[in-house]
Design a protein around this motif. Structure first.
Motif, mmCIF file in Angstrom:
data_model
loop_
_atom_site.group_PDB
_atom_site.id
_atom_site.type_symbol
_atom_site.label_atom_id
_atom_site.label_comp_id
_atom_site.label_asym_id
_atom_site.label_seq_id
_atom_site.Cartn_x
_atom_site.Cartn_y
_atom_site.Cartn_z
ATOM 1 N N GLY A 1 -1.761 -27.583 -26.386
ATOM 2 C CA GLY A 1 -2.871 -27.582 -27.325
ATOM 3 C C GLY A 1 -3.858 -26.449 -27.130
ATOM 4 N N TYR A 2 -3.798 -25.765 -26.009
ATOM 5 C CA TYR A 2 -4.664 -24.610 -25.765
ATOM 6 C C TYR A 2 -4.068 -23.316 -26.311
ATOM 7 C CZ TYR A 2 -7.212 -27.545 -22.379
ATOM 8 O OH TYR A 2 -7.945 -28.534 -21.782
ATOM 9 N N TYR A 3 -2.861 -23.411 -26.853
ATOM 10 C CA TYR A 3 -2.120 -22.216 -27.247
ATOM 11 C C TYR A 3 -1.729 -22.235 -28.719
ATOM 12 C CZ TYR A 3 -1.513 -21.493 -22.239
ATOM 13 O OH TYR A 3 -1.735 -21.279 -20.902
ATOM 14 N N ALA A 4 -1.751 -21.057 -29.330
ATOM 15 C CA ALA A 4 -1.069 -20.880 -30.612
ATOM 16 C C ALA A 4 0.424 -20.800 -30.337
ATOM 17 C CB ALA A 4 -1.553 -19.606 -31.287
ATOM 18 N N VAL A 5 1.213 -21.168 -31.322
ATOM 19 C CA VAL A 5 2.665 -21.185 -31.148
ATOM 20 C C VAL A 5 3.335 -20.494 -32.327
ATOM 21 C CG1 VAL A 5 4.719 -22.652 -31.013
ATOM 22 C CG2 VAL A 5 2.637 -23.284 -29.765
ATOM 23 N N GLY A 6 4.322 -19.714 -32.003
ATOM 24 C CA GLY A 6 5.118 -19.066 -33.034
ATOM 25 C C GLY A 6 6.577 -19.482 -32.928
ATOM 26 N N TRP A 7 7.243 -19.503 -34.062
ATOM 27 C CA TRP A 7 8.693 -19.700 -34.110
ATOM 28 C C TRP A 7 9.334 -18.390 -34.534
ATOM 29 C CZ3 TRP A 7 11.689 -23.579 -32.419
ATOM 30 C CH2 TRP A 7 11.115 -24.847 -32.229
ATOM 31 N N PHE A 8 10.416 -18.041 -33.862
ATOM 32 C CA PHE A 8 11.133 -16.808 -34.124
ATOM 33 C C PHE A 8 12.616 -17.116 -34.214
ATOM 34 C CE2 PHE A 8 7.433 -14.265 -33.266
ATOM 35 C CZ PHE A 8 6.687 -15.098 -32.446
ATOM 36 N N ARG A 9 13.373 -16.197 -34.788
ATOM 37 C CA ARG A 9 14.809 -16.387 -34.821
ATOM 38 C C ARG A 9 15.513 -15.039 -34.699
ATOM 39 N NH1 ARG A 9 15.537 -18.302 -41.179
ATOM 40 N NH2 ARG A 9 15.112 -16.252 -42.149
ATOM 41 N N GLN A 10 16.737 -15.129 -34.209
ATOM 42 C CA GLN A 10 17.543 -13.925 -34.078
ATOM 43 C C GLN A 10 18.974 -14.258 -34.443
ATOM 44 O OE1 GLN A 10 17.323 -11.859 -30.290
ATOM 45 N NE2 GLN A 10 17.911 -9.956 -31.287
ATOM 46 N N ALA A 11 19.443 -13.589 -35.479
ATOM 47 C CA ALA A 11 20.825 -13.748 -35.914
ATOM 48 C C ALA A 11 21.679 -12.683 -35.235
ATOM 49 C CB ALA A 11 20.902 -13.624 -37.431
ATOM 50 N N PRO A 12 22.979 -12.904 -35.124
ATOM 51 C CA PRO A 12 23.853 -11.918 -34.480
ATOM 52 C C PRO A 12 23.745 -10.559 -35.144
ATOM 53 C CG PRO A 12 25.013 -13.979 -34.783
ATOM 54 C CD PRO A 12 23.711 -14.123 -35.516
ATOM 55 N N GLY A 13 23.538 -9.540 -34.336
ATOM 56 C CA GLY A 13 23.471 -8.183 -34.849
ATOM 57 C C GLY A 13 22.165 -7.823 -35.526
ATOM 58 N N LYS A 14 21.196 -8.735 -35.503
ATOM 59 C CA LYS A 14 19.915 -8.462 -36.157
ATOM 60 C C LYS A 14 18.775 -8.542 -35.145
ATOM 61 C CE LYS A 14 21.179 -10.033 -40.784
ATOM 62 N NZ LYS A 14 20.771 -10.873 -41.949
ATOM 63 N N GLU A 15 17.660 -7.943 -35.526
ATOM 64 C CA GLU A 15 16.482 -8.001 -34.669
ATOM 65 C C GLU A 15 15.819 -9.374 -34.778
ATOM 66 O OE1 GLU A 15 15.154 -3.276 -34.759
ATOM 67 O OE2 GLU A 15 13.851 -4.812 -35.608
ATOM 68 N N GLN A 16 15.096 -9.695 -33.731
ATOM 69 C CA GLN A 16 14.332 -10.940 -33.761
ATOM 70 C C GLN A 16 13.243 -10.843 -34.818
ATOM 71 O OE1 GLN A 16 11.844 -12.024 -30.279
ATOM 72 N NE2 GLN A 16 13.143 -13.851 -30.141
ATOM 73 N N GLU A 17 13.042 -11.929 -35.562
ATOM 74 C CA GLU A 17 12.021 -11.925 -36.600
ATOM 75 C C GLU A 17 11.139 -13.161 -36.484
ATOM 76 O OE1 GLU A 17 13.353 -12.396 -40.621
ATOM 77 O OE2 GLU A 17 14.922 -13.825 -40.097
ATOM 78 N N GLY A 18 9.906 -13.001 -36.896
ATOM 79 C CA GLY A 18 8.990 -14.123 -36.918
ATOM 80 C C GLY A 18 9.271 -15.024 -38.097
ATOM 81 N N VAL A 19 9.202 -16.316 -37.868
ATOM 82 C CA VAL A 19 9.471 -17.304 -38.907
ATOM 83 C C VAL A 19 8.188 -18.002 -39.334
ATOM 84 C CG1 VAL A 19 10.674 -19.461 -39.416
ATOM 85 C CG2 VAL A 19 11.814 -17.675 -38.084
#
Length: 124
Positions: free
Chosen positions: A30-48
Motif C-alpha cells: 500500500g505504500y507503493y504504486a504498482v505497474g503491470w508490464f508484459r513481454q511477448a516473444p521477440g518484442k520489447e517489454q511494454e507497460g500495460v
C-alpha cells in the motif's frame, strides 16, 4: 523475504477473461504504486497499466483500454489486473512492479521490486 509474486496466468480462449494477482510479501504494498508490464516473444517489454498507492489514479495502454482493469486491495497486500475480451496479441509474460516514486507504465522506471512473471496465452 521481500518479493512480489504474480499469479493467475494460463491458457485462455480469445474473447475470454482472466484475472492476474500481484501479491507482496515482506513489505506493505500500500505504500507503493504498482505497474503491470508484459513481454511477448521477440518484442520489447511494454507497460500495460499502473495504479497509484491509494488507488485514486490509474492509467492504461491504448491497446488494453476498455478491456483491462487494474485495482488494488491494500488490506490483502495485492494488486489485480482484470483482463476481459482477450486477444491473441495479449499473449505474453506479465510482470508487476512496485515503485515508491509514483505510478508509471514506463518499464525503464526505477522500480523497487519486480515479480518473476506469469505467462498468459490467448489461443483457441
Amino acid at each position: 523475504q521481500l518479493q512480489l509474486v504474480e499469479s493467475g496466468g494460463g491458457l485462455v480462449q480469445p474473447g475470454g477473461s482472466q484475472r492476474l494477482s500481484c501479491a507482496a510479501s515482506g513489505f506493505i504494498l500500500g505504500y507503493y504504486a504498482v505497474g503491470w508490464f508484459r513481454q511477448a516473444p521477440g518484442k520489447e517489454q511494454e507497460g500495460v497499466s499502473c495504479i497509484s498507492s491509494s488507488g485514486g489514479y490509474t492509467d492504461y495502454a491504448d491497446s488494453v483500454k476498455g478491456r483491462f482493469t487494474i485495482s488494488r486491495d491494500n488490506a490483502q497486500n495485492t494488486v489485480y489486473l482484470q483482463m476481459n475480451s482477450l486477444k491473441p496479441e495479449d499473449t505474453a509474460v506479465y510482470y508487476c512492479a512496485a515503485s515508491s516514486l509514483g505510478a508509471t507504465m514506463n518499464p525503464l522506471y526505477d522500480y523497487d521490486y519486480w515479480g518473476q512473471g506469469t505467462q498468459v496465452t490467448v489461443s483457441s
